[in-house]
Design an enzyme around this catalytic site. Structure first.
Site, PDB file in Angstrom:
ATOM      1  CG  ASN A 130      -1.692   1.237   1.434  1.00 56.89           C
ATOM      2  OD1 ASN A 130      -1.797   2.044   0.506  1.00 56.89           O
ATOM      3  ND2 ASN A 130      -2.269   1.423   2.610  1.00 56.89           N
ATOM      4  CD1 TRP A 131       3.587   1.082  -2.794  1.00 56.78           C
ATOM      5  CD2 TRP A 131       3.529   2.197  -4.742  1.00 56.78           C
ATOM      6  NE1 TRP A 131       4.308   0.356  -3.712  1.00 56.78           N
ATOM      7  CE2 TRP A 131       4.291   1.020  -4.920  1.00 56.78           C
ATOM      8  CE3 TRP A 131       3.363   3.043  -5.830  1.00 56.78           C
ATOM      9  CZ2 TRP A 131       4.892   0.681  -6.135  1.00 56.78           C
ATOM     10  CZ3 TRP A 131       3.951   2.717  -7.047  1.00 56.78           C
ATOM     11  CH2 TRP A 131       4.714   1.550  -7.192  1.00 56.78           C
ATOM     12  CE  LYS A 132       0.262   3.349   4.819  1.00 57.77           C
ATOM     13  NZ  LYS A 132       0.110   3.456   6.240  1.00 57.77           N
ATOM     14  CG  HIS A 150      -5.799   1.591   5.106  1.00 57.11           C
ATOM     15  ND1 HIS A 150      -5.320   2.527   5.984  1.00 57.11           N
ATOM     16  CD2 HIS A 150      -4.799   0.704   4.911  1.00 57.11           C
ATOM     17  CE1 HIS A 150      -4.069   2.213   6.304  1.00 57.11           C
ATOM     18  NE2 HIS A 150      -3.734   1.117   5.661  1.00 57.11           N
ATOM     19  CD  GLU A 152      -2.990   5.202   6.707  1.00 55.67           C
ATOM     20  OE1 GLU A 152      -3.010   5.328   5.476  1.00 55.67           O
ATOM     21  OE2 GLU A 152      -2.072   4.617   7.313  1.00 55.67           O
ATOM     22  CD  GLU A 184      -3.507  -2.909   7.343  1.00 52.63           C
ATOM     23  OE1 GLU A 184      -2.395  -3.105   6.864  1.00 52.63           O
ATOM     24  OE2 GLU A 184      -4.162  -1.885   7.121  1.00 52.63           O
ATOM     25  N   GLY A 227       2.344   2.028  10.711  1.00 50.16           N
ATOM     26  CA  GLY A 227       3.232   3.170  10.524  1.00 50.16           C
ATOM     27  C   GLY A 227       3.885   3.633  11.811  1.00 50.16           C
ATOM     28  CB  SER A 235       5.326  -1.863  11.906  1.00 52.48           C
ATOM     29  OG  SER A 235       4.819  -0.562  12.148  1.00 52.48           O
ATOM     30  N   GLY A 293       2.876  -1.174   4.292  1.00 58.05           N
ATOM     31  CA  GLY A 293       2.886   0.252   3.973  1.00 58.05           C
ATOM     32  C   GLY A 293       4.313   0.736   3.740  1.00 58.05           C
ATOM     33  N   GLY A 294       4.935   1.261   4.782  1.00 57.46           N
ATOM     34  CA  GLY A 294       6.257   1.887   4.663  1.00 57.46           C
ATOM     35  C   GLY A 294       7.279   1.029   3.938  1.00 57.46           C
TER      36      GLY A 294
END
Ligand code: PEP
Length: 252
Positions: free
Chosen positions: A9-11, A95, A97, A169, A175, A215, A236-237
């Protein structure tokens, strides 16, 4: 046997040129004979460019959201047909977020409309669920996750759920660098699988892939992904670098 599934997930990150660079790096490094399903989910604006780079690769394309309506007066939105047209196979829905950023605050009801719209169009949703830190500390993890599952999957049939991946998640691990322990993650995944068994049937419970997200890095991926009910990761990251994303895939 469930095939491992790793999705990045590149956000809201990267630029057109860094998105291309990252995509090309992954395409060059991913072994054609990999036994892992891999998807990357760029921002809307990079979908068509990334789709072109992925054309002859084994990496699938996903989007990070959709709007559940036919084409029309929905300024700024994209619907499921548009995402399919852009080359998407997957779409991330629910998600944390999007659930928890106050100006977005998506409800389970809205996520359910998106799930139905995605499935009707032929997209494969990755449905995210997970508890806040306060909820975990108050012993509410199972109740929160089950409520999200029940309402986000309302009216979805046994046949339709076949294309759904669930991503567990825990919000406190996204993150933040704080990873759920393999035991914490495995316990939540086992509960989700039992919930699927009761809501749908044994086949759905035994075949639905449940990713862990929060993470995940090459260093913790092997232990997490070796748990019996963890079938992959939503990353993600660590999906923003070829080496770290490939390091997770190699551990799957
Ligand atoms: C995510 O974006 O879904 C996620 C799990 O992010 P991170 O890996 O950075 O925690």
């Amino acid at each position: 046997m469930r095939r491992a599934f790793i999705a990045g997930n590149w956000k809201m990150n990267l630029t057109q040129s860094t998105a291309t660079e990252l995509t090309n790096g992954l395409v060059a490094k991913l072994d054609d004979n990999t036994s892992v399903d891999v998807a990357i989910c760029p921002s809307f604006g990079f979908l068509s460019g990334v789709a072109a780079e992925l054309a002859s690769s084994h990496i699938s394309l996903g989007a990070q959201n959709l709007y559940p309506a036919e084409a029309g007066a929905y300024t700024g939105e994209l619907n499921a047909e548009m995402l399919l047209d852009l080359g998407c196979e997957y779409v991330i829905l629910g998600h944390s977020e999007r659930r928890h950023l106050p100006d977005i605050a998506e409800s389970n009801g809205f996520i359910n409309l998106k799930m139905k719209s995605a499935i009707a169009a032929g997209l494969k949703p990755i449905l995210c669920v997970g508890e806040l830190l306060d909820e975990r500390e108050a012993g509410q993890t199972t109740a929160v996750v089950e409520e999200q599952l029940a309402n986000s999957l309302a009216d979805i049939t046994t046949e339709q759920v076949d294309v759904v991946t669930i991503a567990y998640e825990p919000v406190w691990a996204i993150g933040t660098g704080k990873v759920a322990t393999p035991d914490q993650a495995e316990a939540a995944h086992a509960n989700i699988r039992e919930w699927l068994r009761i809501r749908f049937n044994d086949l759905v419970a035994d075949t639905t892939r449940i990713q862990y997200g929060g993470s995940v890095k090459p260093e913790n991926a092997r232990e997490l992904l070796s748990q019996p009910n963890i079938d992959g990761a939503l990353v993600g990251g660590a999906a923003l670098s070829v080496d770290s994303f490939m390091g997770i895939i190699e551990n799957a």
